[in-house]
Enzyme design. Sequence first.
Site, mmCIF file in Angstrom:
data_model
loop_
_atom_site.group_PDB
_atom_site.id
_atom_site.type_symbol
_atom_site.label_atom_id
_atom_site.label_comp_id
_atom_site.label_asym_id
_atom_site.label_seq_id
_atom_site.Cartn_x
_atom_site.Cartn_y
_atom_site.Cartn_z
ATOM 1 C CG ASP A 1 -0.405 -0.263 2.514
ATOM 2 O OD1 ASP A 1 0.831 -0.393 2.622
ATOM 3 O OD2 ASP A 1 -1.174 -0.331 3.489
ATOM 4 C CG ASP B 1 1.590 0.448 10.739
ATOM 5 O OD1 ASP B 1 1.088 1.417 11.312
ATOM 6 O OD2 ASP B 1 1.378 0.191 9.564
#
Length: 889
Positions: free
Chosen positions: A72, A482
Amino acid sequence: MRRTRILTTVLALAAGLLAGSPPALATGKADKAVSIAADTYTWKNARIDGGGFVPGIVFNRKERNLAYARTDIGGAYRWVESSKTWTPLLDSVGWDNWGHTGIVSLASDSVDPNKVYVAAGTYTNSWDPGNGAVLRSSDRGASWQKANLPFKLGGNMPGRGMGERLAVDPNRNSVLYLGAPSGKGLWRSTDSGVTWSQVTNFPNVGNYVADPTDTSGYSSDNQGIVWVTFDESTGTAGNATRTIYVGVADKDNAVYRSTDAGATWSRVAGQPTGHLAHKGVLDTANGHLYLSYSDKGGPYDGGKGQLWRYATATGTWTNISPVAEADTYYGFSGLTVDRQDPGTVMATAYSSWWPDTQIFRSTDSGASWTKAWDYTSYPNRSNRYTMDVSSSPWLTWGANPSPPEQTPKLGWMTEALEIDPFNSNRMMYGTGATIYGTENLGNWDSGGQFAIRPMVRGLEETAVNDLASPPSGAPLLSALGDIGGFRHTDLTKVPSMMFTQPNFTTTTSLDYAESNPNTVVRVGNLDSGPHIAFSTDNGANWFAGTDPSGVSGGGTVAAASDGSRFVWSPAGTGVRYATGFGNAWSESSGIPADAIVESDRVDPRTFYGFKSGKFYVSSDGGATFTASNATGLPSGDSVRFKALPGVKGDVWLAGGATDGAYGLWHSTDSGATWTKLSGVEQADTIGFGKAATGASYQTLYTSAEIGGVRGIFRSTDKGATWTRINDDAHQWGWTGAAITGDPRVYGRVYVATNGRGVIYGDSSDSGGGGGGGTDPDPEPGPTGACAVTYKVTNEWSGGFQADVRLANTGTSAWTGWSLGWTFPNGQSISQVWNAAHTQSGSAVTARNISWNGGVAAGSSVSFGFTGSWSGTNGKPTVFKLGDQSCTVT
């Protein structure tokens, strides 16, 4: 665990930080004090292996072992079968086009496997200032050409796991379709992706948005047209496929079809309503179009789902859901058919976060299903699989969950699922953190267990917020989005675990005590729990600190040079200071909230801050700050600054924006006065490394524009002159978050990327005395048949750029290669990428580098270079692989 892929860096990007000049060879703007010379650097990743969401895996349907993965925010990758690794394909994306590292779709041409296409663009809202593009390659991603689009694409937007939105006609491969977001409709190219036009008669541009109330435009964008599927049985070679299915983000009108090669379109009758069709996969052997449905667009959300089968011959719709919708708490997305046994179909419950994702398998076209795991007696479960994450041990997250949860998890955000079309035993699937796979999938049906392991080596997809390279202990500490961050004791190996106790979802800042590097501090984001942690063993082990009242996020943190105290500027409240390990915080005065803070690297009581154009200094350990009278610094907050180790009050500041002050500043009096470096038009990071041989000042590193060229630069003379150390093949999009040299290894630099992990570079010049192109550990050239394509891709007065493709046309794999040739007109190579080289007179030898030595039989490897010429720029006619002459094409 929910791993959010919206990074804090987009705030800086949206503020105009990235409006720099494109990389170029011209240096006409260079100040006479700035020299730009290319050094020879080898670039690698500090291995983490994965770390981000992989929403798409694409196997070529014509050539065995040819597969691609899209990420992504981290570009696209190609599978290398000989080494079982992935190779990055879009490291050439430059600063101005950073958004093209977000890949919303990928298509591999089944007519000509050398061709591959990606639809690139990261955000459809204002966070990405540029429009999307379709990139096309005729050499499997070794080089690219670009077709700009008149709208944005969203590789990191909601709905990015649906697809594929980009598809090549399997019969007439000059025809491609692209489903666009934001109400832009369906687009078509009839010239192999060179030009694109809207299919104006396509009846539905989509209407689904994740959150209509979101004023940022992120969750309120129309997710648009989400997949295109050709029925190859309705065409013949060279003639356009007649029947095409298109999926639309519209819960009541999700599937459309053309039966006249796209001339007209209509809604498929009888289709289910109330859900979004995430995927549409066609089994032409049995005439079945399979569809996976969810009530949400994903990749995080989804509470209900269904699976359906459409009979293309009769128009009959059959609900083949493996469980009743009332019993789902997830949507379906991942969907694949076994091309060797088309009655076998698999699907994923992509949004089943707890206790685990689920994978379903049917061998009778969906009439009945089995599960990857099931309950024996709750909460105990039985798995059809085993998992071995020893190659990426951090995938356990250091967790010790109670049943029915297990560690490592089977996954989450599992929207990519593919069975190898040539090998029924191989299956890969993407998660929010890695690619998992198996090579004995057949055990599922035979009653045994199939073995799952990470299949992700070479694919690095972390967003890097901060970096540190202490003078002793581990060479690299990282702050990541993350997955928190890592302590690398060996850059070539995956660390055993990310930072834990606490485990921040995102680490925003870290620091160490310069004279006591065992003392380390980090701050970050956590849904519930502390936002600061300390280590007394160089980051090997951690303990949580105590938050002051009001903290909502990590912010920035600084450690005193001796580790005796800390200054913290967290989100949600003002700047604080503490002695010891943060059990009691006091409010700092004289400095605004959200200021960036750093420490002097010599004086333990001196700290610095910056906010909105003002530089602040504290000489009492962070208790009080005083604003410097200095003017002319960047007025915004897109700034990074650092104090030089070993010299009190020596501070460097980089940052700014194109509509104001922008560049690199130096102070030797703790920020009281500043000197702006001439010739540095823009600079966004600053870091220090080991001094060159004979130099009295540490080496400087920056991500900057100098002399009209964007790149990664090094200076060994206090910024008087600069050397660009990367090249156009190694740009990695946006590199503005952090940079640091290594204090122990001259020339080594660590570069933060926004999606390609931590890149580190080593110079061929080990001491600072000059460049060179020799390979320190050359591989012997193999023997066997070979073919070479030599192409001059650009030529200008006195200079040129060329690409070389070396194909293994023999029967045995190469584990290393060495290609030699002689220039006919005395040309000289100046820069090489994807290879190491030596040149003696007109004779050149190019050798593999660490990651591209393995070349399977029937595969190829590509590299490129820039060089100089005079008079004539003739092409070499003889290429030798060792002693073997290659066919020249």
